[in-house]
Write a protein that holds these residues in place. Sequence first.
Motif, mmCIF file in Angstrom:
data_model
loop_
_atom_site.group_PDB
_atom_site.id
_atom_site.type_symbol
_atom_site.label_atom_id
_atom_site.label_comp_id
_atom_site.label_asym_id
_atom_site.label_seq_id
_atom_site.Cartn_x
_atom_site.Cartn_y
_atom_site.Cartn_z
ATOM 1 N N ASP A 1 0.657 -19.646 14.510
ATOM 2 C CA ASP A 1 0.705 -18.727 15.495
ATOM 3 C C ASP A 1 0.184 -17.405 14.607
ATOM 4 O O ASP A 1 0.865 -17.005 13.624
ATOM 5 N N GLY A 2 -0.848 -16.954 14.734
ATOM 6 C CA GLY A 2 -1.698 -15.890 13.969
ATOM 7 C C GLY A 2 -2.313 -16.164 12.740
ATOM 8 O O GLY A 2 -2.613 -15.193 11.941
ATOM 9 N N ILE A 3 -2.036 -17.307 12.160
ATOM 10 C CA ILE A 3 -2.438 -17.494 10.733
ATOM 11 C C ILE A 3 -3.601 -18.544 10.997
ATOM 12 O O ILE A 3 -3.673 -19.515 11.524
ATOM 13 N N ARG A 4 -4.573 -18.258 10.031
ATOM 14 C CA ARG A 4 -5.882 -19.168 10.073
ATOM 15 C C ARG A 4 -6.314 -19.159 8.550
ATOM 16 O O ARG A 4 -5.889 -18.325 7.665
ATOM 17 N N ARG A 5 -7.113 -20.031 8.042
ATOM 18 C CA ARG A 5 -7.588 -19.913 6.776
ATOM 19 C C ARG A 5 -8.587 -18.881 6.318
ATOM 20 O O ARG A 5 -9.274 -18.227 7.339
ATOM 21 N N HIS B 1 1.167 -19.802 -8.236
ATOM 22 C CA HIS B 1 1.821 -18.376 -7.969
ATOM 23 C C HIS B 1 0.739 -17.874 -6.973
ATOM 24 O O HIS B 1 -0.362 -18.341 -6.793
ATOM 25 N N LEU B 2 1.313 -16.818 -6.146
ATOM 26 C CA LEU B 2 0.688 -16.162 -5.221
ATOM 27 C C LEU B 2 0.895 -14.653 -5.021
ATOM 28 O O LEU B 2 1.503 -14.183 -5.845
ATOM 29 N N HIS B 3 -0.222 -14.043 -4.084
ATOM 30 C CA HIS B 3 0.040 -12.605 -3.942
ATOM 31 C C HIS B 3 -0.084 -12.658 -2.429
ATOM 32 O O HIS B 3 -0.751 -13.431 -1.629
ATOM 33 N N ILE B 4 0.806 -11.789 -1.938
ATOM 34 C CA ILE B 4 0.842 -11.806 -0.299
ATOM 35 C C ILE B 4 0.932 -10.278 0.001
ATOM 36 O O ILE B 4 1.499 -9.424 -0.562
ATOM 37 N N ASP B 5 0.023 -9.847 0.891
ATOM 38 C CA ASP B 5 -0.026 -8.293 1.348
ATOM 39 C C ASP B 5 -0.304 -8.325 3.139
ATOM 40 O O ASP B 5 -1.131 -8.957 3.422
ATOM 41 N N LEU B 6 0.647 -7.470 3.590
ATOM 42 C CA LEU B 6 0.482 -7.175 5.201
ATOM 43 C C LEU B 6 0.531 -5.811 5.410
ATOM 44 O O LEU B 6 1.124 -4.929 4.655
ATOM 45 N N GLY C 1 4.526 -12.995 7.860
ATOM 46 C CA GLY C 1 4.631 -13.303 6.272
ATOM 47 C C GLY C 1 5.451 -14.450 6.146
ATOM 48 O O GLY C 1 5.109 -15.017 5.087
ATOM 49 N N ARG C 2 6.509 -14.562 6.883
ATOM 50 C CA ARG C 2 7.331 -16.055 6.564
ATOM 51 C C ARG C 2 6.374 -17.232 6.851
ATOM 52 O O ARG C 2 6.060 -18.238 6.032
ATOM 53 N N ALA C 3 5.406 -17.136 7.825
ATOM 54 C CA ALA C 3 4.661 -18.126 8.275
ATOM 55 C C ALA C 3 3.410 -18.231 7.174
ATOM 56 O O ALA C 3 2.827 -19.440 6.737
ATOM 57 N N LEU C 4 3.093 -17.102 6.442
ATOM 58 C CA LEU C 4 2.025 -17.422 5.507
ATOM 59 C C LEU C 4 2.869 -18.055 4.364
ATOM 60 O O LEU C 4 1.876 -19.383 3.800
ATOM 61 N N ILE C 5 3.901 -17.924 3.970
ATOM 62 C CA ILE C 5 4.531 -18.597 2.804
ATOM 63 C C ILE C 5 4.892 -20.053 3.369
ATOM 64 O O ILE C 5 4.576 -21.006 2.515
ATOM 65 N N GLU C 6 5.150 -20.133 4.440
ATOM 66 C CA GLU C 6 5.730 -21.586 4.685
ATOM 67 C C GLU C 6 4.270 -22.604 4.888
ATOM 68 O O GLU C 6 4.039 -23.663 4.565
ATOM 69 N N ASN D 1 7.384 -9.345 11.913
ATOM 70 C CA ASN D 1 7.313 -10.280 13.265
ATOM 71 C C ASN D 1 6.915 -11.720 12.734
ATOM 72 O O ASN D 1 6.735 -12.484 13.546
ATOM 73 N N GLY D 2 7.182 -12.041 11.537
ATOM 74 C CA GLY D 2 7.327 -13.441 11.081
ATOM 75 C C GLY D 2 6.274 -14.059 10.585
ATOM 76 O O GLY D 2 6.094 -15.272 10.156
#
Length: 209
Positions: free
Chosen positions: A8-12, A133-138, A148-153, A145-146
Amino acid sequence: MTPRPTRDGIRRFQLDDLARLREICVLTGAAGGDATGRWSSDDLLPDLFLEPYLTYAPDWAWVVDLGNGPLGYLVAVPDTRRFVAWWRAKWAPWFAMSYTRPGPPYAPEEELVERGFEPQILLMPELHEYPAHLHIDLLPEAQGNGYGRALIETLVDALRRDEVPGVHLTMDPANVGARLFYSHVGFEELESSTADAPAFGRRVMPATA
């Protein structure tokens, strides 16, 4: 055509996301807050922490998109050692066309610029166990709203399919909220972590004897 979301809300990532992702990198680049104007060029942070990843491994990038364009992203590489070799061979020469290499002693901005020429800092001691390794920014409107977790998973699922044993990240110690988030999504502080450069890892595959 916008790619179908993987969750939900996540795409490539797609190429026309790039300009907006560069903006998000800056808007979240000061311990999660706005870094606009903090450095002599607002291009510096995305030239270090975003675009090399998208250039080297575009298939390892995902965005949060609720229908009106990206609100955040995750970029990753599955093999940090190979990424560093590529950076030295390909990205550093490109970087040198836009930045002048500093000499020691380094001011804070010069430390960042030097990283563009020599990414040795990415070769942390635990790479055998946590080679990715990763970088994540929201943006703030995408937090809590979940997503960030969805991106990690989404990343962890991809790493597991490729049998990558683990993933790590480093963070700004001033970003207290990020530290809490990482602990909630399964990351643990690594032995090489320091107060000035906290480092966290998450196993993807079971540890081997």
